[in-house]
Design a protein around this motif. Structure first.
Motif, PDB file in Angstrom:
ATOM      1  N   LEU A   1       0.805  -1.232   0.000  1.00 25.61           N
ATOM      2  CA  LEU A   1       0.000   0.000   0.000  1.00 25.61           C
ATOM      3  C   LEU A   1       0.833   1.275   0.000  1.00 25.61           C
ATOM      4  O   LEU A   1       0.293   2.371  -0.097  1.00 25.61           O
ATOM      5  N   ILE A   2       2.150   1.126   0.106  1.00 23.99           N
ATOM      6  CA  ILE A   2       3.023   2.281   0.384  1.00 23.99           C
ATOM      7  C   ILE A   2       2.862   3.391  -0.651  1.00 23.99           C
ATOM      8  O   ILE A   2       2.929   4.575  -0.329  1.00 23.99           O
ATOM      9  N   HIS A   3       2.608   3.022  -1.917  1.00 27.25           N
ATOM     10  CA  HIS A   3       2.496   4.040  -2.976  1.00 27.25           C
ATOM     11  C   HIS A   3       1.041   4.326  -3.308  1.00 27.25           C
ATOM     12  O   HIS A   3       0.756   4.908  -4.350  1.00 27.25           O
ATOM     13  N   ASP A   4       0.141   3.898  -2.423  1.00 23.87           N
ATOM     14  CA  ASP A   4      -1.286   4.154  -2.581  1.00 23.87           C
ATOM     15  C   ASP A   4      -1.778   3.781  -3.982  1.00 23.87           C
ATOM     16  O   ASP A   4      -2.318   4.616  -4.710  1.00 23.87           O
ATOM     17  N   PRO A   5      -1.620   2.509  -4.379  1.00 19.01           N
ATOM     18  CA  PRO A   5      -1.942   2.103  -5.757  1.00 19.01           C
ATOM     19  C   PRO A   5      -3.448   1.979  -5.980  1.00 19.01           C
ATOM     20  O   PRO A   5      -4.182   1.691  -5.023  1.00 19.01           O
ATOM     21  N   PRO A   6      -3.912   2.211  -7.195  1.00 20.20           N
ATOM     22  CA  PRO A   6      -5.338   2.056  -7.476  1.00 20.20           C
ATOM     23  C   PRO A   6      -5.790   0.593  -7.551  1.00 20.20           C
ATOM     24  O   PRO A   6      -6.973   0.307  -7.423  1.00 20.20           O
ATOM     25  N   VAL A   7      -4.832  -0.327  -7.780  1.00 18.57           N
ATOM     26  CA  VAL A   7      -5.187  -1.745  -7.895  1.00 18.57           C
ATOM     27  C   VAL A   7      -4.387  -2.549  -6.866  1.00 18.57           C
ATOM     28  O   VAL A   7      -3.192  -2.326  -6.692  1.00 18.57           O
ATOM     29  N   LEU A   8      -5.070  -3.482  -6.202  1.00 17.70           N
ATOM     30  CA  LEU A   8      -4.400  -4.337  -5.215  1.00 17.70           C
ATOM     31  C   LEU A   8      -4.624  -5.801  -5.574  1.00 17.70           C
ATOM     32  O   LEU A   8      -5.751  -6.212  -5.845  1.00 17.70           O
ATOM     33  N   ILE A   9      -3.552  -6.568  -5.581  1.00 18.91           N
ATOM     34  CA  ILE A   9      -3.641  -8.006  -5.814  1.00 18.91           C
ATOM     35  C   ILE A   9      -3.073  -8.691  -4.576  1.00 18.91           C
ATOM     36  O   ILE A   9      -1.887  -8.548  -4.271  1.00 18.91           O
ATOM     37  N   LEU A  10      -3.910  -9.403  -3.846  1.00 17.91           N
ATOM     38  CA  LEU A  10      -3.470 -10.003  -2.587  1.00 17.91           C
ATOM     39  C   LEU A  10      -3.620 -11.515  -2.673  1.00 17.91           C
ATOM     40  O   LEU A  10      -4.729 -12.034  -2.810  1.00 17.91           O
ATOM     41  N   ASP A  11      -2.485 -12.210  -2.605  1.00 19.02           N
ATOM     42  CA  ASP A  11      -2.519 -13.666  -2.730  1.00 19.02           C
ATOM     43  C   ASP A  11      -2.586 -14.284  -1.342  1.00 19.02           C
ATOM     44  O   ASP A  11      -1.632 -14.216  -0.583  1.00 19.02           O
ATOM     45  N   GLU A  12      -3.721 -14.856  -1.010  1.00 19.60           N
ATOM     46  CA  GLU A  12      -3.946 -15.509   0.284  1.00 19.60           C
ATOM     47  C   GLU A  12      -3.559 -14.611   1.458  1.00 19.60           C
ATOM     48  O   GLU A  12      -2.727 -14.995   2.288  1.00 19.60           O
ATOM     49  N   PRO A  13      -4.171 -13.432   1.566  1.00 18.17           N
ATOM     50  CA  PRO A  13      -3.734 -12.510   2.630  1.00 18.17           C
ATOM     51  C   PRO A  13      -4.036 -13.012   4.031  1.00 18.17           C
ATOM     52  O   PRO A  13      -3.409 -12.565   4.988  1.00 18.17           O
ATOM     53  N   THR A  14      -4.995 -13.943   4.175  1.00 19.09           N
ATOM     54  CA  THR A  14      -5.362 -14.375   5.527  1.00 19.09           C
ATOM     55  C   THR A  14      -4.959 -15.824   5.798  1.00 19.09           C
ATOM     56  O   THR A  14      -5.271 -16.359   6.860  1.00 19.09           O
ATOM     57  N   ASP A  15      -4.247 -16.431   4.864  1.00 21.15           N
ATOM     58  CA  ASP A  15      -3.862 -17.833   5.023  1.00 21.15           C
ATOM     59  C   ASP A  15      -2.974 -18.029   6.247  1.00 21.15           C
ATOM     60  O   ASP A  15      -1.981 -17.325   6.424  1.00 21.15           O
ATOM     61  N   GLY A  16      -3.327 -18.967   7.094  1.00 17.56           N
ATOM     62  CA  GLY A  16      -2.480 -19.291   8.234  1.00 17.56           C
ATOM     63  C   GLY A  16      -2.603 -18.333   9.406  1.00 17.56           C
ATOM     64  O   GLY A  16      -1.804 -18.400  10.333  1.00 17.56           O
ATOM     65  N   LEU A  17      -3.567 -17.434   9.364  1.00 18.15           N
ATOM     66  CA  LEU A  17      -3.716 -16.488  10.477  1.00 18.15           C
ATOM     67  C   LEU A  17      -4.774 -16.985  11.457  1.00 18.15           C
ATOM     68  O   LEU A  17      -5.671 -17.738  11.079  1.00 18.15           O
ATOM     69  N   ASP A  18      -4.668 -16.556  12.714  1.00 14.83           N
ATOM     70  CA  ASP A  18      -5.705 -16.942  13.677  1.00 14.83           C
ATOM     71  C   ASP A  18      -6.910 -16.018  13.490  1.00 14.83           C
ATOM     72  O   ASP A  18      -6.836 -15.017  12.781  1.00 14.83           O
ATOM     73  N   PRO A  19      -8.051 -16.375  14.089  1.00 18.75           N
ATOM     74  CA  PRO A  19      -9.291 -15.608  13.804  1.00 18.75           C
ATOM     75  C   PRO A  19      -9.163 -14.109  14.074  1.00 18.75           C
ATOM     76  O   PRO A  19      -9.690 -13.302  13.300  1.00 18.75           O
ATOM     77  N   ASN A  20      -8.453 -13.735  15.127  1.00 19.20           N
ATOM     78  CA  ASN A  20      -8.309 -12.300  15.409  1.00 19.20           C
ATOM     79  C   ASN A  20      -7.493 -11.603  14.334  1.00 19.20           C
ATOM     80  O   ASN A  20      -7.816 -10.498  13.896  1.00 19.20           O
ATOM     81  N   GLN A  21      -6.433 -12.261  13.911  1.00 12.46           N
ATOM     82  CA  GLN A  21      -5.582 -11.683  12.870  1.00 12.46           C
ATOM     83  C   GLN A  21      -6.360 -11.575  11.559  1.00 12.46           C
ATOM     84  O   GLN A  21      -6.238 -10.594  10.825  1.00 12.46           O
ATOM     85  N   LYS A  22      -7.155 -12.615  11.273  1.00 14.36           N
ATOM     86  CA  LYS A  22      -7.965 -12.580  10.054  1.00 14.36           C
ATOM     87  C   LYS A  22      -8.912 -11.384  10.070  1.00 14.36           C
ATOM     88  O   LYS A  22      -9.067 -10.684   9.082  1.00 14.36           O
ATOM     89  N   ARG A  23      -9.504 -11.164  11.251  1.00 14.45           N
ATOM     90  CA  ARG A  23     -10.454 -10.063  11.366  1.00 14.45           C
ATOM     91  C   ARG A  23      -9.744  -8.729  11.115  1.00 14.45           C
ATOM     92  O   ARG A  23     -10.264  -7.853  10.442  1.00 14.45           O
TER      93      ARG A  23
END
Lengths: 251, 244
Positions: free
Chosen positions: B147-169
């Motif tokens: 997000l550092i350059h505030d891009p108009p498009v974001l592609i996130l590959d498995e952003p919540t994989d392996g996280l616990d429920p609080n982290q996912k939230r």
């Protein structure tokens, strides 16, 4: 100028990142200390620095190619192999940068560490001045060529590091390639090549030897062809490095 | 914002991604679903310019990833699978590296690092090396870097994989906060996340797109009324049978 800046975008960030990685961890310090111990040991014990009776640094410089051949691949091996092992090459390839900035940023960072190590040998220069009156211009020239030769070894190591995700593999392969480039001028090697492929081939092989190209500098002679040779090796392997590091794009 | 046109990639005789085509507009969050090995990561890597497509093209904010890669990449924030990071750096050092490699001016960099540090809620770990961070924090550092350059498009590959429920939230909340301003594609194989995060769901299997629906529309495809999971099972099972 702006196209050069464009081509080198990412250079500063990469250089700063790699310098931080070298000096933020024990790597650079261990490298510098062990290199200094080794060069001291070879210069005094093996070459008899004090026994030669002449105030020059010849017994010191004679070991440079041999020590670089082993030490500089150890410095360069992490440059790209580490990126692949950690998956961060994926991140680098997704950045809007051209390859030269990344390749040169990493190369110059490793070269800087080598230059710092070499700078710590300057007390030897001071020592010979205390002991006699050496040809200081010749010594300065030899230092310069030694640094240039170090760049060539690092460029080879960096390029080979981009071929594998294993630092150990990168190190072993780089030492082998560096060894071949070093000894290409040895009579033993040349007579072997001459037997198999003829004397013309042997002469051609000798032209690629680091030993041969460092020889003039050790005598205090500035040879343009040696400068061109080492710069050429740096450039050639930097290009290979760029190609090899981007081949992941092709799958 | 994001136009994917006939994206195709083969590895040897296997077609990993087969003519995938879709567009994502600003404000949309697209869930990119499919079983493991369906071609999700391969597609995302091609969109990010990390892997060259054999055929097809991707337009990021109008720039082609094939013919104008660097301009296209400048419009994109990408979180690779597993969120790879430099473990020896602290989060601010890492963010500064990414920003500076992206060509951001020094004057803009400090503000940008502060902004994404606040957005990703990673302020409390600023002085620790990334090596010492938990998986959840590492993922958020990876997101912050995307997000550092505030891009108009974001592609996130498995952003919540392996996280616990609080982290996912926490990650979901971050994505929800950004959603109105950006076009976002999120790959996942955790179906429960789809209604929670996405306005649209695309299902791929064996490299091909087999559904492009709203989460509700996708759930309605289930033959036995079993909801999203049943629909997913039906769709991906069918194509396995069809291929067999």
């Amino acid at each position: 100028m702006s196209s050069l800046a464009e081509a080198l975008r990412g250079f500063r960030a990469t250089y700063a990142r790699e310098i931080g990685a070298y000096f933020g961890a024990p790597i650079a310090y261990v490298f510098i200390i062990v290199f200094l111990l080794a060069i001291g040991l070879f210069t005094w014990e093996m070459a008899g620095f004090f026994e030669t009776g002449s105030a020059d640094l010849a017994p010191f410089f004679a070991w440079h190619p041999w020590l670089y051949m082993v030490f500089l691949p150890a410095l360069a091996m992490r440059l790209w192999a580490d990126e692949r092992a950690g998956g961060t090459d994926e991140l680098l390839l997704s950045l809007p940068v051209r390859m030269p900035g990344l390749v040169l940023g990493k190369f110059f960072a490793a070269w800087t560490v080598a230059a710092v190590a070499l700078a710590f040998t300057l007390p030897m220069w001071i020592t010979v001045n205390a002991l006699g009156s050496p040809d200081n211009a010749a010594i300065a020239l030899t230092y310069f060529m030694s640094l240039l030769m170090a760049g060539a070894y690092i460029s080879i190591g960096a390029a080979i590091s981009s071929l594998t995700s294993s630092q150990v593999t990168a190190f072993v392969l780089s030492v082998v390639v560096a060894f071949l480039f070093t000894v290409a001028g040895w009579p033993l090697v040349l007579s072997g090549v001459a037997d198999v492929a003829g004397t013309g081939m042997a002469e051609a092989v000798a032209r690629f030897s680091f030993l041969t190209h460092f020889e003039g500098a050790q005598r205090g002679v500035l040879e343009l062809r040696a400068v061109v040779f080492f710069v050429g090796v740096i450039a050639l392997f930097a290009c290979l490095n760029g190609l090899w590091a981007t081949r992941k794009r092709l799958g | 914002m994001l136009d994917i046109k006939g994206l195709t990639r083969r590895f040897g005789s296997k077609t990993a991604v087969d003519k995938i085509t879709f567009s994502v507009a600003k404000g949309e969050v697209v869930g990119f679903l499919g079983p493991n090995g369906a071609g999700k990561s391969t597609s995302m890597r091609m969109i990010a310019g990390v892997l060259e497509p054999d055929e097809g093209d991707v337009l990021l904010d109008g720039h082609s990833i094939v013919s104008n890669r660097r301009d296209a990449q400048a419009s994109l924030g990408y979180l690779p699978e597993g969120a790879p990071l430099y473990l020896d750096m602290t989060p601010p050092e890492f963010l500064r590296f990414v920003g500076s490699a992206r060509g951001m001016e020094k004057s803009a960099l400090g503000g940008a690092v502060d902004r994404v540090t606040a957005d990703a809620r990673i302020h409390s770990v600023s002085s620790q090396t990334i090596r010492s961070l938990s998986k959840g924090y590492r993922r958020r550092v990876g997101l912050a870097a995307a997000l550092i350059h505030d891009p108009p498009v974001l592609i996130l590959d498995e952003p919540t994989d392996g996280l616990d429920p609080n982290q996912k939230r926490a990650v979901r909340a971050l994505i929800a906060r950004m959603a109105p301003q950006k076009a976002i594609v999120i790959s996942t194989h955790t179906l429960e996340e789809v209604p929670a995060m996405c306005s649209r769901a695309i299902v791929v299997d064996q490299g091909r797109m087999i559904a492009d629906e709203t989460p509700e529309g996708l759930a309605a495809l289930a033959t036995d009324g079993g909801g999203l999971e049943a629909a997913f099972r039906d769709l991906t099972d069918q194509s396995v049978e069809a291929a067999a």
